[in-house]
Design a protein around this motif. Structure first.
Motif: not given
Length: 226
Positions: A66-69, A78-80, A88-90
Motif C-alpha cells: 500500500c502507498a500513502a501519497l 496511529a496507522a499501526a 508493507h506501507l510506502v
C-alpha cells in the motif's frame, strides 16, 4: 520524483490482490462487494483519515503493498494501531504540484493507493489514473471528492468516549459513516463504528449495547484530558 517511484515499483515484490482487495470485517458492509475493487475509486470525506487507514489494514496484513501519497505528517503509530502492517506501507508525504505524476507511478507498482490530492482533480487526470490502476490491479482510496467515484464514504459524526466531568482519558472513538455511490453502491447505507474501540480494534458499534466504550485493558495507553 516519478522516475524514482517508477524505479522503486519492481523492488516492492508485491503480492497483487485478487479480484478484490480485502478490508477488515467491520468495514465490509460499507462496500457493495465487501472489498476494494482494483481500478475503482472509493472517496472518503468528512475528515476520515482514520477511516482511510483502516481501509488499508487488511490489505497490508495479507501481503499487499500500500502507498500513502500526500498525507503530510501521517502518524505511523496511529496507522499501526489501526492494523496497518508498516512493512508493507510506502509513504510519500508531500509531492506538491506533481502529485498526479507520483500517483500514476505508484498505482503502477502497488496494490492499494491512499491518495490526498494537492489540489482540485481534473477529470482527465482522474480518468488517466483510473485507467492505470485498472491495468495494474491497484485499488484507489481518495481523501476528498473524486470525479466518478464508484463508492463515496462520508464520516457524518464522531464522538470520543472516556471524558467525565471535564477530565478523564480518551479511550475510544465512535463514528457514523454514510456510504453511497454509483451502480451497486447507489443505495445509501449507514454504519456506526468504533474507530478504534478501547482495545484498539475497528469494529461495528452494536446499537443494542450501552453507548459507552469498554474498559481499557491493562498496558494500553490513553490520552489524558483534564
Amino acid at each position: 520524483m516519478e522516475a524514482s517511484l517508477a524505479a522503486l515499483a519492481p523492488q516492492l515484490q508485491l503480492s497483487r490482490p485478487g479480484p478484490l482487495v480485502p478490508v477488515l470485517p467491520a468495514l465490509e458492509s460499507l462496500l457493495p462487494e465487501a472489498g476494494l475493487r482494483p481500478g475503482a475509486v472509493v472517496s472518503v470525506s468528512g475528515g476520515g483519515t482514520a477511516l482511510l487507514l483502516a481501509l488499508a489494514a487488511a490489505a497490508t496484513t495479507s501481503g499487499t503493498w500500500c502507498a500513502a501519497l500526500g498525507f503530510e505528517g501521517l502518524g505511523l503509530l496511529a496507522a499501526a494501531e489501526l492494523g496497518i502492517d508498516l512493512a508493507h506501507l510506502v509513504v510519500v508525504e508531500a509531492p506538491g504540484e506533481r502529485w498526479a505524476q507520483a500517483a500514476l507511478a505508484l498505482a503502477d507498482g502497488v496494490g492499494l493507493l491512499l491518495l490526498r490530492p494537492a489540489g482540485p482533480v481534473d477529470a482527465r487526470v482522474a480518468e488517466r489514473l483510473v485507467t492505470v490502476a485498472r491495468r495494474a490491479s491497484c485499488a484507489l482510496v481518495v481523501d476528498g471528492p473524486w470525479p466518478g467515484a464508484r463508492v463515496r464514504l462520508r464520516v457524518a459524526s464522531r464522538s470520543w468516549e472516556g471524558l467525565g466531568q471535564g477530565r478523564g482519558r480518551l479511550r475510544a472513538r465512535r463514528v457514523v459513516v454514510l456510504a453511497g455511490g454509483r451502480g451497486a453502491a447507489a443505495r445509501e447505507r449507514r454504519l456506526g463504528l468504533w474507530l478504534p474501540d478501547a482495545h484498539g480494534a475497528v469494529r461495528v458499534a452494536d446499537p443494542a449495547a450501552r453507548d459507552h466504550a469498554p474498559a481499557v485493558p491493562a498496558g494500553r495507553s490513553s490520552l489524558a484530558v483534564v
